[in-house]
Enzyme design. Sequence first.
Site, PDB file in Angstrom:
ATOM      1  N   VAL A   1       6.836  -2.566  -9.752  1.00  0.00           N
ATOM      2  CA  VAL A   1       5.966  -2.406  -8.582  1.00  0.00           C
ATOM      3  C   VAL A   1       6.642  -1.499  -7.560  1.00  0.00           C
ATOM      4  O   VAL A   1       7.777  -1.752  -7.162  1.00  0.00           O
ATOM      5  CB  VAL A   1       5.659  -3.777  -7.906  1.00  0.00           C
ATOM      6  CG1 VAL A   1       4.743  -3.578  -6.701  1.00  0.00           C
ATOM      7  CG2 VAL A   1       5.030  -4.736  -8.895  1.00  0.00           C
TER       8      VAL A   1
ATOM      9  N   GLY B   1       0.864  -1.177   0.000  1.00  0.00           N
ATOM     10  CA  GLY B   1       0.000   0.000   0.000  1.00  0.00           C
ATOM     11  C   GLY B   1       0.899   1.224   0.000  1.00  0.00           C
ATOM     12  O   GLY B   1       1.991   1.201   0.587  1.00  0.00           O
TER      13      GLY B   1
ATOM     14  N   LEU C   1       7.138  10.405 -15.270  1.00  0.00           N
ATOM     15  CA  LEU C   1       6.938  10.033 -16.676  1.00  0.00           C
ATOM     16  C   LEU C   1       7.445   8.629 -16.958  1.00  0.00           C
ATOM     17  O   LEU C   1       7.812   8.320 -18.081  1.00  0.00           O
ATOM     18  CB  LEU C   1       7.668  11.042 -17.573  1.00  0.00           C
ATOM     19  CG  LEU C   1       7.389  12.537 -17.315  1.00  0.00           C
ATOM     20  CD1 LEU C   1       8.343  13.402 -18.128  1.00  0.00           C
ATOM     21  CD2 LEU C   1       5.949  12.886 -17.656  1.00  0.00           C
TER      22      LEU C   1
ATOM     23  N   ASP D   1       6.028   4.912  -5.324  1.00  0.00           N
ATOM     24  CA  ASP D   1       6.105   5.021  -3.863  1.00  0.00           C
ATOM     25  C   ASP D   1       7.543   5.287  -3.419  1.00  0.00           C
ATOM     26  O   ASP D   1       7.793   6.082  -2.511  1.00  0.00           O
ATOM     27  CB  ASP D   1       5.632   3.722  -3.183  1.00  0.00           C
ATOM     28  CG  ASP D   1       4.188   3.394  -3.495  1.00  0.00           C
ATOM     29  OD1 ASP D   1       3.418   4.322  -3.770  1.00  0.00           O
ATOM     30  OD2 ASP D   1       3.844   2.201  -3.466  1.00  0.00           O
TER      31      ASP D   1
HETATM   32  N1  ATP Z   1      11.494   2.241 -17.061  1.00  0.00           N
HETATM   33  C1  ATP Z   1      12.057   3.176 -16.249  1.00  0.00           C
HETATM   34  N2  ATP Z   1      13.345   3.565 -16.416  1.00  0.00           N
HETATM   35  C2  ATP Z   1      13.931   4.466 -15.610  1.00  0.00           C
HETATM   36  N3  ATP Z   1      13.301   5.090 -14.586  1.00  0.00           N
HETATM   37  C3  ATP Z   1      12.012   4.755 -14.366  1.00  0.00           C
HETATM   38  C4  ATP Z   1      11.309   3.794 -15.186  1.00  0.00           C
HETATM   39  N4  ATP Z   1      10.044   3.646 -14.689  1.00  0.00           N
HETATM   40  C5  ATP Z   1       9.978   4.481 -13.623  1.00  0.00           C
HETATM   41  N5  ATP Z   1      11.143   5.149 -13.423  1.00  0.00           N
HETATM   42  C6  ATP Z   1      11.445   6.139 -12.374  1.00  0.00           C
HETATM   43  O1  ATP Z   1      10.494   6.027 -11.317  1.00  0.00           O
HETATM   44  C7  ATP Z   1       9.663   7.201 -11.293  1.00  0.00           C
HETATM   45  C8  ATP Z   1       8.222   6.805 -10.972  1.00  0.00           C
HETATM   46  O2  ATP Z   1       7.725   5.921 -11.960  1.00  0.00           O
HETATM   47  P1  ATP Z   1       6.301   6.095 -12.683  1.00  0.00           P
HETATM   48  O3  ATP Z   1       6.314   7.383 -13.435  1.00  0.00           O
HETATM   49  O4  ATP Z   1       6.041   4.858 -13.428  1.00  0.00           O
HETATM   50  O5  ATP Z   1       5.325   6.301 -11.445  1.00  0.00           O
HETATM   51  P2  ATP Z   1       4.264   5.347 -10.762  1.00  0.00           P
HETATM   52  O6  ATP Z   1       3.695   6.148  -9.654  1.00  0.00           O
HETATM   53  O7  ATP Z   1       4.944   4.071 -10.402  1.00  0.00           O
HETATM   54  O8  ATP Z   1       3.201   5.147 -11.916  1.00  0.00           O
HETATM   55  P3  ATP Z   1       1.643   4.764 -11.773  1.00  0.00           P
HETATM   56  O9  ATP Z   1       1.161   5.252 -10.426  1.00  0.00           O
HETATM   57  O10 ATP Z   1       0.976   5.462 -12.930  1.00  0.00           O
HETATM   58  O11 ATP Z   1       1.626   3.268 -11.890  1.00  0.00           O
HETATM   59  C9  ATP Z   1       9.844   7.870 -12.653  1.00  0.00           C
HETATM   60  O12 ATP Z   1       9.652   9.276 -12.566  1.00  0.00           O
HETATM   61  C10 ATP Z   1      11.288   7.515 -12.966  1.00  0.00           C
HETATM   62  O13 ATP Z   1      12.173   8.425 -12.325  1.00  0.00           O
END
Ligand code: ATP
Length: 308
Positions: free
Chosen positions: A251, A39, A224, A255
């Site tokens: 996953v 969570g 992003l 967070d």
């Molecule tokens: N494939 C990747 N390569 C490198 N950095 C990443 C990647 N995926 C995520 N990150 C890092 O982790 C941060 C958070 O990831 P993301 O933008 O996917 O947020 P999230 O909260 O996990 O997404 P959501 O809530 O929509 O599932 C990104 O801003 C980036 O810095």
Amino acid sequence: MTQVVTLTMNPALDIATSADKVMPTDKIRCGTPRYDPGGGGINVARVIRTLGGDALAVFPAGGASGQALDALLDREHTLYCRVPIAGVTRENFTVDERQSGQQFRFVLPGPALGEEEWRACLGRLARLAEGARFVVASGSLPPGVPADFFQQVSDLARKAGARFVLDTSGEALRETRTGVYLLKPSLRELREWVGQELATEAEQITAARSLIAQGVGEIMVVSLGAKGALLVTAGEAVRLDPIAVPVRSAVGAGDSMVGAIVFGLTRGFSLREAVRLGMAAGAATLMTPGTELCRRDDVERLYGAPIA
Ligand SMILES: Nc1ncnc2c1ncn2[C@@H]1O[C@H](COP(=O)(O)OP(=O)(O)OP(=O)(O)O)[C@@H](O)[C@H]1O
Ligand SMILES: [Mg+2]
């Protein structure tokens, strides 16, 4: 007294395993399961502790799975305050398929909370927020909790003199109108929030700025995914490049990012450096399997400096 108090209204017992192939009808023989307390806010508190900081997780939980959360958090010395509820805490199930490298994530709805139960969470939080520097709410709202719940948390944090950090989505996000210090929508969540496609970076910055101008929050960190993040305030908008890492499981990336940003801010990092640390923690979480979050040495290596 803790510097950071997190709130998770819809916690979960996370179970992660692997199988050769996920398929119908036949029994799917799985590998040894890993159990984690899960969570949004719970993960944020765990990451802050991993990095050497100090955080306490508040959450409602009940049933055998709720008790399992206690045991798992005790085991890793995460501070928490569980508000007992009548319902049974949900379990989330993640399966890594060995043949394809694909990941399957089964996410159950949480139990409904009664009015006394969610009000008890607010009461607990109000007391713990006195003297804290940050209140961090992350994750969804379970059934029974009003959509403006996080607005109530925002007001409560303000009264307590703590900065409020929010990472949520959908209606719970839309119904939060004022007083947040920092919001961390992913681009997908920002799109849903404003109801626009936001195809270009300029449009994304404009959308974030308009929410700031409306008084929702002071700082927007739009994550992003593989493209990095945007840091937007009334005065500046910067794009931060992603850190390339081998991806095992996404996953908890968001967070971990939120946890590390808040940790950085408690240690006096500038906003931009705190977001850079957040991105290192997000990336470090991608390197670990299943529901495991980031490891401190990975975070330091990707950030490029020790964080003690
Ligand atoms: N494939 C990747 N390569 C490198 N950095 C990443 C990647 N995926 C995520 N990150 C890092 O982790 C941060 C958070 O990831 P993301 O933008 O996917 O947020 P999230 O909260 O996990 O997404 P959501 O809530 O929509 O599932 C990104 O801003 C980036 O810095
Ligand atoms: Mg997220």
